[in-house]
Motif scaffolding. Structure first.
Motif, PDB file in Angstrom:
ATOM      1  N   GLY A 182       0.803  -1.220   0.000  1.00 18.24           N
ATOM      2  CA  GLY A 182       0.000   0.000   0.000  1.00 18.24           C
ATOM      3  C   GLY A 182       0.831   1.263   0.000  1.00 18.24           C
ATOM      4  N   GLY A 183       2.146   1.112   0.175  1.00 16.74           N
ATOM      5  CA  GLY A 183       3.025   2.275   0.173  1.00 16.74           C
ATOM      6  C   GLY A 183       3.935   2.296   1.388  1.00 16.74           C
ATOM      7  N   ASP A 184       4.751   3.329   1.472  1.00 22.18           N
ATOM      8  CA  ASP A 184       5.683   3.497   2.576  1.00 22.18           C
ATOM      9  C   ASP A 184       4.934   3.792   3.877  1.00 22.18           C
ATOM     10  N   LEU A 185       5.622   3.565   4.995  1.00 16.55           N
ATOM     11  CA  LEU A 185       5.068   3.875   6.309  1.00 16.55           C
ATOM     12  C   LEU A 185       4.573   5.311   6.335  1.00 16.55           C
ATOM     13  N   ALA A 186       3.305   5.504   6.648  1.00 19.94           N
ATOM     14  CA  ALA A 186       2.694   6.829   6.673  1.00 19.94           C
ATOM     15  C   ALA A 186       1.415   6.738   7.488  1.00 19.94           C
ATOM     16  N   TRP A 187       0.844   7.917   7.794  1.00 20.16           N
ATOM     17  CA  TRP A 187      -0.457   7.926   8.447  1.00 20.16           C
ATOM     18  C   TRP A 187      -1.413   8.875   7.716  1.00 20.16           C
ATOM     19  N   PRO A 188      -2.547   8.352   7.276  1.00 21.50           N
ATOM     20  CA  PRO A 188      -2.934   6.945   7.354  1.00 21.50           C
ATOM     21  C   PRO A 188      -2.175   6.106   6.330  1.00 21.50           C
ATOM     22  N   PRO A 189      -2.053   4.802   6.571  1.00 23.08           N
ATOM     23  CA  PRO A 189      -1.342   3.952   5.606  1.00 23.08           C
ATOM     24  C   PRO A 189      -2.111   3.854   4.295  1.00 23.08           C
ATOM     25  N   GLY A 190      -1.372   3.620   3.219  1.00 18.16           N
ATOM     26  CA  GLY A 190      -2.012   3.391   1.941  1.00 18.16           C
ATOM     27  C   GLY A 190      -2.818   2.113   1.973  1.00 18.16           C
ATOM     28  N   ALA A 191      -4.036   2.172   1.448  1.00 14.15           N
ATOM     29  CA  ALA A 191      -4.939   1.037   1.511  1.00 14.15           C
ATOM     30  C   ALA A 191      -4.418  -0.150   0.711  1.00 14.15           C
ATOM     31  N   THR A 192      -4.505  -1.326   1.280  1.00 10.03           N
ATOM     32  CA  THR A 192      -4.132  -2.558   0.593  1.00 10.03           C
ATOM     33  C   THR A 192      -4.827  -3.744   1.246  1.00 10.03           C
ATOM     34  N   GLN A 193      -5.198  -4.713   0.432  1.00  8.72           N
ATOM     35  CA  GLN A 193      -5.802  -5.943   0.938  1.00  8.72           C
ATOM     36  C   GLN A 193      -4.780  -7.071   1.055  1.00  8.72           C
ATOM     37  N   TYR A 194      -3.528  -6.797   0.697  1.00  5.33           N
ATOM     38  CA  TYR A 194      -2.537  -7.869   0.675  1.00  5.33           C
ATOM     39  C   TYR A 194      -2.288  -8.526   2.030  1.00  5.33           C
ATOM     40  N   PRO A 195      -2.378  -7.803   3.169  1.00  8.49           N
ATOM     41  CA  PRO A 195      -2.217  -8.521   4.444  1.00  8.49           C
ATOM     42  C   PRO A 195      -3.235  -9.639   4.621  1.00  8.49           C
ATOM     43  N   TRP A 196      -4.450  -9.450   4.111  1.00  3.03           N
ATOM     44  CA  TRP A 196      -5.450 -10.517   4.210  1.00  3.03           C
ATOM     45  C   TRP A 196      -5.078 -11.709   3.336  1.00  3.03           C
ATOM     46  N   VAL A 197      -4.478 -11.428   2.199  1.00  5.63           N
ATOM     47  CA  VAL A 197      -4.034 -12.529   1.343  1.00  5.63           C
ATOM     48  C   VAL A 197      -2.964 -13.340   2.064  1.00  5.63           C
ATOM     49  N   GLY A 198      -2.076 -12.642   2.779  1.00  9.02           N
ATOM     50  CA  GLY A 198      -1.070 -13.348   3.570  1.00  9.02           C
ATOM     51  C   GLY A 198      -1.689 -14.172   4.678  1.00  9.02           C
ATOM     52  N   LEU A 199      -2.706 -13.628   5.342  1.00  3.04           N
ATOM     53  CA  LEU A 199      -3.375 -14.373   6.406  1.00  3.04           C
ATOM     54  C   LEU A 199      -4.094 -15.604   5.878  1.00  3.04           C
ATOM     55  N   GLU A 200      -4.471 -15.588   4.611  1.00  2.23           N
ATOM     56  CA  GLU A 200      -5.089 -16.768   4.005  1.00  2.23           C
ATOM     57  C   GLU A 200      -4.101 -17.931   3.902  1.00  2.23           C
ATOM     58  N   GLY A 201      -2.823 -17.641   4.080  1.00  6.86           N
ATOM     59  CA  GLY A 201      -1.810 -18.688   4.182  1.00  6.86           C
ATOM     60  C   GLY A 201      -1.383 -18.924   5.615  1.00  6.86           C
ATOM     61  N   LEU A 202      -1.130 -17.841   6.337  1.00  7.77           N
ATOM     62  CA  LEU A 202      -0.588 -17.942   7.695  1.00  7.77           C
ATOM     63  C   LEU A 202      -1.527 -18.684   8.641  1.00  7.77           C
ATOM     64  N   VAL A 203      -2.823 -18.368   8.602  1.00  9.98           N
ATOM     65  CA  VAL A 203      -3.752 -18.970   9.555  1.00  9.98           C
ATOM     66  C   VAL A 203      -3.989 -20.456   9.263  1.00  9.98           C
ATOM     67  N   PRO A 204      -4.257 -20.865   8.006  1.00  4.17           N
ATOM     68  CA  PRO A 204      -4.351 -22.312   7.754  1.00  4.17           C
ATOM     69  C   PRO A 204      -3.070 -23.057   8.118  1.00  4.17           C
TER      70      PRO A 204
END
Length: 372
Positions: free
Chosen positions: A262-284
């Motif tokens: 979503g971009g560099d560290l900032a406030w507010p952070p740049g929107a991205t759904q990629y952390p959820w895609v990662g959780l679709e691997g991490l949690v299973p």
């Protein structure tokens, strides 16, 4: 912005007793799951639907989770029609990974392996039987070489090789293969890689995890000693020239490479759904490793919980539903809520997800069988 504080986190880890009876759910528990209610009706409808064609090389294929639906109903009801359908669907996936990238395998393989496991598809001494063919195929991934996601060069199967979402999904698939085969060396490798990813300080970085994207974007808690999931209590100051410059932000639980999408560290952070895609691997992966005997939900100050809590906290702090959307990864949120007795918002029935699905049916409570 406050550190994530989801409801009710008193338990240090789920109270299930891990073991080897089922890589996802024990046969005993599955045999007693309900055949009524919204979760069951959603599962049964998907099990009866046309799954399309298998294509493990297609990262957007939904055939794998559709197969899982049929396999779960088969295992619960022993319906000849659905059992034949589910077995044929798994067999049809054999070899379709050829020409693809590990990214696609990460997204597609886990559900096929769980399907094979719940239906008891294993080698039986008959070379051409469905069970023998399926186990031989699953075993082949231990020596398979497919295209690297970025370079295109042939590489072996590596769990959690980077801090990005694709690598987490590959970690889940790798753990599923290892657990299905009962390969303790491969399970140890998956566990070490998982621990490295979630920032267990005692973990050996056997895979030399690649975290450059998150470091360069400023999301790592420590640029010299980064982790895919930032440790508890981590905070970073926003550098000059970025939105929110000078603010010190809590970043504990942030999946750094995926937040960087979503971009560099900032406030507010740049929107991205990629952390959820990662959780679709991490949690299973956590579920599979836990059932294999590893404390995946407790390790690194409950990193799995913190990763989900961080996104919930961003939603509350920014007022943006981007970070915790309804219908996004509900099958994953369900697993986390049950594991930790939390109450993150979840829209049920969960239905099919990207890597697994139907968890409000399979995991309405933790498996009470001999493996948990």
């Amino acid at each position: 912005m406050s550190e994530p504080r989801p409801a009710k986190v008193e338990r240090p880890a789920p109270s299930l007793a891990p073991g080897s009876d089922g890589i996802w759910i024990s046969a005993a528990t599955l045999s007693h799951l309900p055949t009524a209610g919204a979760a069951w009706e959603r599962l049964r409808a998907d099990a009866k639907a046309d799954p399309g064609s298998a294509d493990v090389a297609d990262q957007d294929s939904g055939h794998d989770v559709a197969t899982l639906a049929a396999a779960l109903v088969c295992a619960r009801t022993q319906s000849p029609e659905l059992c034949d359908k589910a077995r044929a669907a798994v067999v049809s996936a054999i070899g379709t990974e050829r020409g693809g990238r590990w990214l696609a395998v990460g997204r597609n393989l886990t559900a096929y392996v769980i399907s094979a496991d719940v239906m008891g598809l294993r080698a039986d001494g008959e070379p051409e039987s469905a069970g023998t063919r399926v186990e031989t195929w699953i075993r082949s991934f231990e020596t398979e070489r497919l295209s690297d996601n970025n370079t295109g060069k042939p590489t072996p199967f590596i769990p959690f090789a980077s801090g990005s979402n694709a690598s987490a999904q590959e970690g889940a698939a790798y753990a599923a293969v290892a657990a299905y085969l009962g390969d303790r060396a491969a399970l140890e490798r998956a566990w070490d890689a998982f621990r490295t990813y979630v920032c267990d300080p005692s973990a050996p970085d056997r895979e030399r995890i690649d975290l450059h994207r998150g470091v360069e974007a400023g999301w790592a808690h420590d640029d010299r000693h980064p982790c895919a999931v930032n440790p508890a209590g981590a905070a970073k100051q926003i550098p000059p020239g970025r939105p929110g410059a000078g603010q010190v932000l809590p970043v504990g639980g942030a999946i750094i490479n995926d937040m960087a999408r979503g971009g560099d560290l900032a406030w507010p952070p740049g929107a991205t759904q990629y952390p959820w895609v990662g959780l679709e691997g991490l949690v299973p992966a956590a579920v599979i490793l836990h059932r294999a005997g590893y404390p995946a939900f407790a390790v690194a100050d409950r990193a799995v919980l913190r990763a989900v809590g961080y996104l919930r906290d961003l939603q509350l702090s920014t007022g943006s539903g981007t970070w915790f959307q309804e219908r996004r990864s509900n099958e994953i949120i369900q697993l986390v809520n049950v594991a930790y007795e939390t109450r993150f918002p979840v829209d049920l029935p969960a239905g099919a997800g990207r890597t697994v699905g139907y968890t409000d049916w399979t995991h309405a409570t933790w498996d009470a069988g001999p493996a948990g």
